[in-house]
Design a protein around this motif. Structure first.
Motif, mmCIF file in Angstrom:
data_model
loop_
_atom_site.group_PDB
_atom_site.id
_atom_site.type_symbol
_atom_site.label_atom_id
_atom_site.label_comp_id
_atom_site.label_asym_id
_atom_site.label_seq_id
_atom_site.Cartn_x
_atom_site.Cartn_y
_atom_site.Cartn_z
ATOM 1 N N LEU A 30 99.590 79.435 51.900
ATOM 2 C CA LEU A 30 99.694 78.439 51.979
ATOM 3 C C LEU A 30 100.628 77.264 50.564
ATOM 4 C CD1 LEU A 30 96.808 77.778 53.989
ATOM 5 C CD2 LEU A 30 98.639 77.790 54.701
ATOM 6 N N GLY A 31 99.708 77.516 49.913
ATOM 7 C CA GLY A 31 100.495 76.300 49.008
ATOM 8 C C GLY A 31 100.259 74.793 48.813
ATOM 9 N N GLU A 32 100.371 74.639 47.674
ATOM 10 C CA GLU A 32 100.518 73.197 47.796
ATOM 11 C C GLU A 32 101.043 72.196 49.361
ATOM 12 O OE1 GLU A 32 101.842 71.625 44.115
ATOM 13 O OE2 GLU A 32 99.993 72.018 43.182
ATOM 14 N N THR A 33 101.915 73.201 49.548
ATOM 15 C CA THR A 33 103.301 72.761 50.792
ATOM 16 C C THR A 33 102.964 72.742 52.129
ATOM 17 O OG1 THR A 33 104.694 75.087 50.898
ATOM 18 C CG2 THR A 33 105.325 72.767 48.651
ATOM 19 N N PHE A 34 101.459 74.008 52.179
ATOM 20 C CA PHE A 34 101.180 74.952 53.003
ATOM 21 C C PHE A 34 101.867 75.528 54.011
ATOM 22 C CE2 PHE A 34 98.349 71.410 52.396
ATOM 23 C CZ PHE A 34 97.250 71.548 52.595
ATOM 24 N N THR A 35 103.250 75.600 53.546
ATOM 25 C CA THR A 35 103.755 77.137 53.973
ATOM 26 C C THR A 35 104.595 78.187 53.277
ATOM 27 O OG1 THR A 35 105.969 75.742 52.678
ATOM 28 C CG2 THR A 35 105.343 75.123 54.952
ATOM 29 N N GLY A 36 103.543 77.909 51.712
ATOM 30 C CA GLY A 36 103.609 79.254 51.458
ATOM 31 C C GLY A 36 104.740 78.720 49.636
ATOM 32 N N MET A 37 103.607 79.512 48.693
ATOM 33 C CA MET A 37 104.614 79.608 47.009
ATOM 34 C C MET A 37 104.180 80.751 46.333
ATOM 35 S SD MET A 37 103.271 76.278 44.702
ATOM 36 C CE MET A 37 103.689 75.178 46.147
#
Length: 318
Positions: free
Chosen positions: A281-288
């Motif tokens: 998820l990460g801060e972008t909610f799409t991956g990090m």
């Protein structure tokens, strides 16, 4: 994988210089269809290995830069940047785990039907470990393996519970006390001690080369992807989806800090003491993908879509 797909993959690959020496880079599987190389500063190389189908993991041989990629529905492929070749290796059913021995270039690969050792050129099976109760027909993540480059031995976990250590030819050396469901990953140090995570049972265990239980922690919430410092046996492991914990070889907590939201992979770099994190998820909610110091300071973050693997090419030699 069809020939047309392979040709597309080859078209997208660019030979990257400085192979054969670890320069702080990290390899990442993204969204199951792209493999990125991230440089030491966190920037993604513009040239990718792309158009893959259900890639599950990637590993690089630090001595020559050969990249091994597991495709869960299509076997394992070996990309040699020096020769410019991208070849299929002997059939492995639904491969999900790869561990490279940089000493001889061989690759241990876990699949549906156990674990196999593939020659450095990717052409033949040199050894195989088939579980006593037979292969799995459904659970492609049941088996996992890690090799100790100091002696070529491997630890193998069976998601049904059994844990064992084998020599470089696949002969049994030791059995360890089983866990309920050891699918959270495993990592070995140069002395042959191994850390193994049971995510579902909130358990993290360390075994000696003879299979003796050295440490058992049953209060680590959902441990995943232990990554050991091969020099001293300390380990970094993600817990509770968001926290990174560092434990001593005896299981005492050294430090912990928040690093993400849905951590799926952790890789410690002995070269600089940094820790690479794959967060779905990460801060972008799409991956990090991010890298942290051992003191909990973030060095960089890169919005890589749905990263599932972070693999470095460090090897200090004999």
């Amino acid at each position: 994988m069809k020939k047309t797909v392979l040709m597309t993959v080859l078209f997208l690959i660019c030979v990257v210089t400085s192979y054969g020496q670890y320069n702080g880079e990290c390899w990442v599987v993204s969204s199951g269809d792209i493999v990125y190389k991230l440089h030491a500063n966190g920037n993604a190389d513009p040239n990718v290995i792309g158009d893959l189908k259900n890639a599950s993991t990637v590993a690089v041989n630090p001595t020559n830069g050969v990249v091994w990629i597991a495709i869960s529905a299509g076997g394992v492929f070996r990309y040699d940047p020096a020769a410019g070749t991208f070849d299929a290796t002997p059939t492995i059913k639904s491969p999900t785990g790869i561990s490279i021995n940089p000493v001889d270039g061989t690759a241990w690969i876990a699949g549906l039907d156990g674990v196999r050792k593939i020659s450095a050129d990717g052409k033949q099976v040199m050894a195989q470990i088939i579980p006593p109760d037979g292969p799995s027909n459904q659970d492609s993540g049941r088996f996992n393996v890690v090799v100790n480059p100091k002696d070529g031995s491997v630890w193998m976990t069976d998601g049904k519970g059994p844990i064992a250590r084998y020599d470089e030819n696949g002969n049994l050396l030791a059995n360890a006390p089983p866990l309920k469901e050891p699918k959270g990953g495993l990592s070995v140090d140069y002395q042959g001690n191994v850390w193994i995570a049971d995510t579902q049972d909130d358990t993290l265990v360390r075994y000696s080369p003879t299979g003796q239980q050295l440490v058992k922690l049953d209060n680590i919430k959902s441990p995943v992807s232990p990554s050991v410092n091969p020099k001293d046996g300390t380990v970094w492991v993600a817990t509770n989806n968001s926290t990174l914990i560092n434990l001593s070889a005896t299981g005492n907590k050294i430090t912990e800090f928040e690093v993400g939201m849905a951590i799926v992979a952790v890789t410690f770099s002995p070269a600089d003491g940094g820790i690479w994190i794959a967060d779905m998820l990460g801060e972008t909610f799409t991956g990090m993908v991010s890298k942290w110091t051992s003191k909990g300071q973030v060095l960089f973050k890169n919005a890589i879509p749905q990263p599932s693997t972070v693999s470095i090419g460090f090897w200090e030699g004999n």
